[in-house]
Design an enzyme around this catalytic site. Sequence first.
Site, PDB file in Angstrom:
ATOM      1  N   ARG A 273       0.817  -1.237   0.000  1.00 33.46           N
ATOM      2  CA  ARG A 273       0.000   0.000   0.000  1.00 33.46           C
ATOM      3  C   ARG A 273       0.834   1.263   0.000  1.00 33.46           C
ATOM      4  NH1 ARG A 273      -3.068  -3.211   3.457  1.00 33.46           N
ATOM      5  NH2 ARG A 273      -4.866  -4.053   2.348  1.00 33.46           N
TER       6      ARG A 273
ATOM      7  N   LYS B  51       4.651  11.903 -10.867  1.00 28.69           N
ATOM      8  CA  LYS B  51       3.778  11.138 -11.766  1.00 28.69           C
ATOM      9  C   LYS B  51       4.458   9.801 -12.039  1.00 28.69           C
ATOM     10  CE  LYS B  51       1.237  14.540 -14.499  1.00 28.69           C
ATOM     11  NZ  LYS B  51       1.002  14.994 -15.888  1.00 28.69           N
TER      12      LYS B  51
ATOM     13  N   GLU C 116      13.336  18.664 -23.832  1.00 23.09           N
ATOM     14  CA  GLU C 116      12.540  18.963 -22.628  1.00 23.09           C
ATOM     15  C   GLU C 116      13.177  20.115 -21.846  1.00 23.09           C
ATOM     16  OE1 GLU C 116       9.604  17.578 -22.019  1.00 23.09           O
ATOM     17  OE2 GLU C 116       9.602  15.527 -22.779  1.00 23.09           O
TER      18      GLU C 116
ATOM     19  N   LYS D 120      10.262  23.233 -12.987  1.00 24.79           N
ATOM     20  CA  LYS D 120       9.246  22.193 -12.788  1.00 24.79           C
ATOM     21  C   LYS D 120       8.795  22.156 -11.333  1.00 24.79           C
ATOM     22  CE  LYS D 120       7.643  17.600 -13.761  1.00 24.79           C
ATOM     23  NZ  LYS D 120       7.766  16.392 -14.556  1.00 24.79           N
TER      24      LYS D 120
ATOM     25  N   GLU E 257      -2.177  18.546 -11.331  1.00 18.80           N
ATOM     26  CA  GLU E 257      -2.539  19.025 -12.667  1.00 18.80           C
ATOM     27  C   GLU E 257      -4.019  19.343 -12.809  1.00 18.80           C
ATOM     28  OE1 GLU E 257      -0.372  17.176 -15.903  1.00 18.80           O
ATOM     29  OE2 GLU E 257      -1.908  17.803 -17.324  1.00 18.80           O
TER      30      GLU E 257
ATOM     31  N   ARG F  79      -0.143  23.077 -14.165  1.00 16.93           N
ATOM     32  CA  ARG F  79       0.838  22.028 -14.495  1.00 16.93           C
ATOM     33  C   ARG F  79       0.730  21.588 -15.958  1.00 16.93           C
ATOM     34  NH1 ARG F  79       2.780  16.756 -10.836  1.00 16.93           N
ATOM     35  NH2 ARG F  79       4.219  15.978 -12.405  1.00 16.93           N
TER      36      ARG F  79
ATOM     37  N   ASN G   2       2.967  20.490 -20.720  1.00 19.59           N
ATOM     38  CA  ASN G   2       2.640  19.724 -21.924  1.00 19.59           C
ATOM     39  C   ASN G   2       2.874  20.512 -23.208  1.00 19.59           C
ATOM     40  OD1 ASN G   2       1.849  17.577 -20.333  1.00 19.59           O
ATOM     41  ND2 ASN G   2      -0.268  18.294 -20.208  1.00 19.59           N
TER      42      ASN G   2
ATOM     43  N   HIS H 109       3.370  18.795 -26.488  1.00 14.98           N
ATOM     44  CA  HIS H 109       3.054  17.380 -26.287  1.00 14.98           C
ATOM     45  C   HIS H 109       1.807  16.908 -27.020  1.00 14.98           C
ATOM     46  CE1 HIS H 109       6.330  17.486 -23.462  1.00 14.98           C
ATOM     47  NE2 HIS H 109       6.148  16.237 -23.112  1.00 14.98           N
TER      48      HIS H 109
ATOM     49  N   HIS I  70       2.785  13.883 -29.010  1.00 12.90           N
ATOM     50  CA  HIS I  70       2.255  12.539 -28.725  1.00 12.90           C
ATOM     51  C   HIS I  70       1.634  11.916 -29.973  1.00 12.90           C
ATOM     52  CE1 HIS I  70       1.916  13.116 -24.086  1.00 12.90           C
ATOM     53  NE2 HIS I  70       3.080  12.617 -24.435  1.00 12.90           N
TER      54      HIS I  70
ATOM     55  N   HIS J 189      10.772  10.149 -27.745  1.00  7.24           N
ATOM     56  CA  HIS J 189       9.821  11.087 -27.139  1.00  7.24           C
ATOM     57  C   HIS J 189      10.294  12.539 -27.275  1.00  7.24           C
ATOM     58  CE1 HIS J 189       6.868  12.759 -24.376  1.00  7.24           C
ATOM     59  NE2 HIS J 189       7.872  13.339 -23.735  1.00  7.24           N
TER      60      HIS J 189
HETATM   61  N1  LIG Z   1       6.618  10.758 -14.938  1.00  8.24           N
HETATM   62  C1  LIG Z   1       6.775  11.820 -15.677  1.00  8.24           C
HETATM   63  O1  LIG Z   1       6.472  12.940 -15.261  1.00  8.24           O
HETATM   64  C2  LIG Z   1       7.355  11.670 -17.048  1.00  8.24           C
HETATM   65  C3  LIG Z   1       7.728  12.805 -17.771  1.00  8.24           C
HETATM   66  C4  LIG Z   1       8.316  12.627 -19.018  1.00  8.24           C
HETATM   67  C5  LIG Z   1       8.529  11.349 -19.514  1.00  8.24           C
HETATM   68  N2  LIG Z   1       8.146  10.259 -18.791  1.00  8.24           N
HETATM   69  C6  LIG Z   1       8.389   8.905 -19.291  1.00  8.24           C
HETATM   70  O2  LIG Z   1       9.783   8.718 -19.428  1.00  8.24           O
HETATM   71  C7  LIG Z   1      10.021   7.685 -20.368  1.00  8.24           C
HETATM   72  C8  LIG Z   1      11.181   8.071 -21.256  1.00  8.24           C
HETATM   73  O3  LIG Z   1      12.326   8.239 -20.451  1.00  8.24           O
HETATM   74  P1  LIG Z   1      13.806   8.184 -21.068  1.00  8.24           P
HETATM   75  O4  LIG Z   1      13.868   9.017 -22.280  1.00  8.24           O
HETATM   76  O5  LIG Z   1      14.718   8.459 -19.941  1.00  8.24           O
HETATM   77  O6  LIG Z   1      13.898   6.680 -21.593  1.00  8.24           O
HETATM   78  P2  LIG Z   1      14.544   5.336 -21.023  1.00  8.24           P
HETATM   79  O7  LIG Z   1      14.346   5.197 -19.566  1.00  8.24           O
HETATM   80  O8  LIG Z   1      14.055   4.257 -21.894  1.00  8.24           O
HETATM   81  O9  LIG Z   1      16.118   5.559 -21.305  1.00  8.24           O
HETATM   82  C9  LIG Z   1      16.561   5.692 -22.638  1.00  8.24           C
HETATM   83  C10 LIG Z   1      17.695   4.691 -22.943  1.00  8.24           C
HETATM   84  O10 LIG Z   1      18.902   5.099 -22.301  1.00  8.24           O
HETATM   85  C11 LIG Z   1      19.455   4.025 -21.548  1.00  8.24           C
HETATM   86  N3  LIG Z   1      20.180   4.654 -20.440  1.00  8.24           N
HETATM   87  C12 LIG Z   1      19.646   5.232 -19.351  1.00  8.24           C
HETATM   88  N4  LIG Z   1      20.603   5.824 -18.635  1.00  8.24           N
HETATM   89  C13 LIG Z   1      21.762   5.628 -19.277  1.00  8.24           C
HETATM   90  C14 LIG Z   1      23.110   6.026 -19.034  1.00  8.24           C
HETATM   91  N5  LIG Z   1      23.443   6.806 -17.992  1.00  8.24           N
HETATM   92  N6  LIG Z   1      24.073   5.636 -19.904  1.00  8.24           N
HETATM   93  C15 LIG Z   1      23.745   4.889 -20.988  1.00  8.24           C
HETATM   94  N7  LIG Z   1      22.484   4.504 -21.291  1.00  8.24           N
HETATM   95  C16 LIG Z   1      21.508   4.868 -20.433  1.00  8.24           C
HETATM   96  C17 LIG Z   1      18.280   3.173 -21.187  1.00  8.24           C
HETATM   97  O11 LIG Z   1      18.662   1.842 -20.899  1.00  8.24           O
HETATM   98  C18 LIG Z   1      17.422   3.275 -22.439  1.00  8.24           C
HETATM   99  O12 LIG Z   1      17.889   2.368 -23.399  1.00  8.24           O
HETATM  100  C19 LIG Z   1       8.716   7.493 -21.118  1.00  8.24           C
HETATM  101  O13 LIG Z   1       8.151   6.260 -20.735  1.00  8.24           O
HETATM  102  C20 LIG Z   1       7.839   8.644 -20.662  1.00  8.24           C
HETATM  103  O14 LIG Z   1       6.479   8.321 -20.629  1.00  8.24           O
HETATM  104  C21 LIG Z   1       7.574  10.403 -17.575  1.00  8.24           C
HETATM  105 ZN   LIG Z   2       7.738  14.999 -22.473  1.00  6.21          ZN
END
Ligand SMILES: NC(=O)c1ccc[n+]([C@@H]2O[C@H](COP(=O)([O-])OP(=O)(O)OC[C@H]3O[C@@H](n4cnc5c(N)ncnc54)[C@H](O)[C@@H]3O)[C@@H](O)[C@H]2O)c1
Ligand SMILES: [Zn+2]
Length: 382
Positions: free
Chosen positions: A129, A151, A193, A239, A249, A253, A257, A260, A264, A278
């Site tokens: 929980r 999030k 971003e 942020k 949001e 907030r 986006n 986005h 998206h 992304h």
């Molecule tokens: N929660 C939120 O507020 C929020 C906001 C924006 C995006 N997101 C989410 O984030 C995700 C995308 O995140 P991302 O772009 O970090 O992708 P990811 O976590 O897939 O990382 C991208 C790639 O880099 C590799 N990697 C990570 N750190 C590394 C390092 N230090 N050295 C070498 N390789 C490394 C990973 O293994 C992966 O292959 C999406 O699922 C998206 O929905 C969430």
């Molecule tokens: Zn984004």
Amino acid sequence: MTAPVRSDPTVVKVALGERGYDIVIGRGVIASLGPRVAALRPGARTFIVTDENVARNLLAAAEAALADAGVAASHVIVPPGEGSKSYRVFEQVCEAMIASRIERGDLAIALGGGVIGDLAGFAAAVVRRGIDYVQVPTTLLAQVDSSVGGKTAIDSTHGKNLIGAFHQPILVLADTAVLDALPQREFRAGYAELVKYGLLGDAAFFAWLEANWRDVFAGGNSSGGSAREHAIAVACRGKAAIVARDERETGERALLNLGHTFGHALEAACGFSGRLLHGEAIAAGMALAFEFSARRQGLVPKAEAARVIRHLAEVGLPTALKDIPGPLPSVDQLMELIAQDKKVKRGMLTFILVRGVGSAFIEAGVDQREVRAFLSEKLAER
Ligand SMILES: NC(=O)c1ccc[n+]([C@@H]2O[C@H](COP(=O)([O-])OP(=O)(O)OC[C@H]3O[C@@H](n4cnc5c(N)ncnc54)[C@H](O)[C@@H]3O)[C@@H](O)[C@H]2O)c1
Ligand SMILES: [Zn+2]
């Protein structure tokens, strides 16, 4: 504005009362993981969630940092990529956490990019929980965006991030040196971003990025030294301030986006594949949001839109539909993807529009027909 000389880590506070926490930013801060965890939750055991790529580079360092401070740790390693934000992998993570006898007072640690942060954060939100967790973001995107704000989510077959929870971490530890190992394309996608924070509310920061982006990319190899830390701290401050005012949001907030809605739709059109990351989709989406705003009753001067596009293109990000490799769907299909992402009310869509660099606003009354006409023109340019 010049970047400060590198010294102690920068600490940005997320002011959410009893759910508030620090974002600690600096080269090498991962070594302080153990003492920081021990100070925040004396006696707590930890469970690290990470992916195969990150485990190869950083798991040993994170475990050593914990062991040095006498903090017990176990871990689970999942495959890299968006595919791990699935029910199947989520189940594996939860089961592994429970099998390692994690109790209510213990801690999860998300060691990885946004995928790991979202997955581990959601597991922490529901296992027993809800247990506390620490974000150790290892991509630029995660350091400036996904690790902050609470999030968490996994994906549904109906769309991304549809199963999740708001669950704030108790600490974010952003080690900027780990970004040196990040593939250039991933770094560049995260940079989109970073630019977003300038475009949505901080014109001076956008101007600073125009002048200093090379040092941000070079990181520790640059003569500027701390430009990267500075940029990440500004984005996190931006942020944190928005999240503190609108945690769930209900209003402001949504400004985060920017880019986005178009982004998206393009990401979905490319099947959330390596064809378009992304951040790349968001770069194109922000360029489109500026162009759309310029077109729409001349909200923003055309030259301002051109300036934004120039900077995004300069760093190598896509800024137009023609920059996206491979086939794109028809305007009808793109509109359907937009409608799926946004609630349509009486033919009207909500968009984040701009009056200029640094002044984004929420516009709830954007006519679908206007968006369709705009996208038709853009598709014709391909
Ligand atoms: N929660 C939120 O507020 C929020 C906001 C924006 C995006 N997101 C989410 O984030 C995700 C995308 O995140 P991302 O772009 O970090 O992708 P990811 O976590 O897939 O990382 C991208 C790639 O880099 C590799 N990697 C990570 N750190 C590394 C390092 N230090 N050295 C070498 N390789 C490394 C990973 O293994 C992966 O292959 C999406 O699922 C998206 O929905 C969430
Ligand atoms: Zn984004």
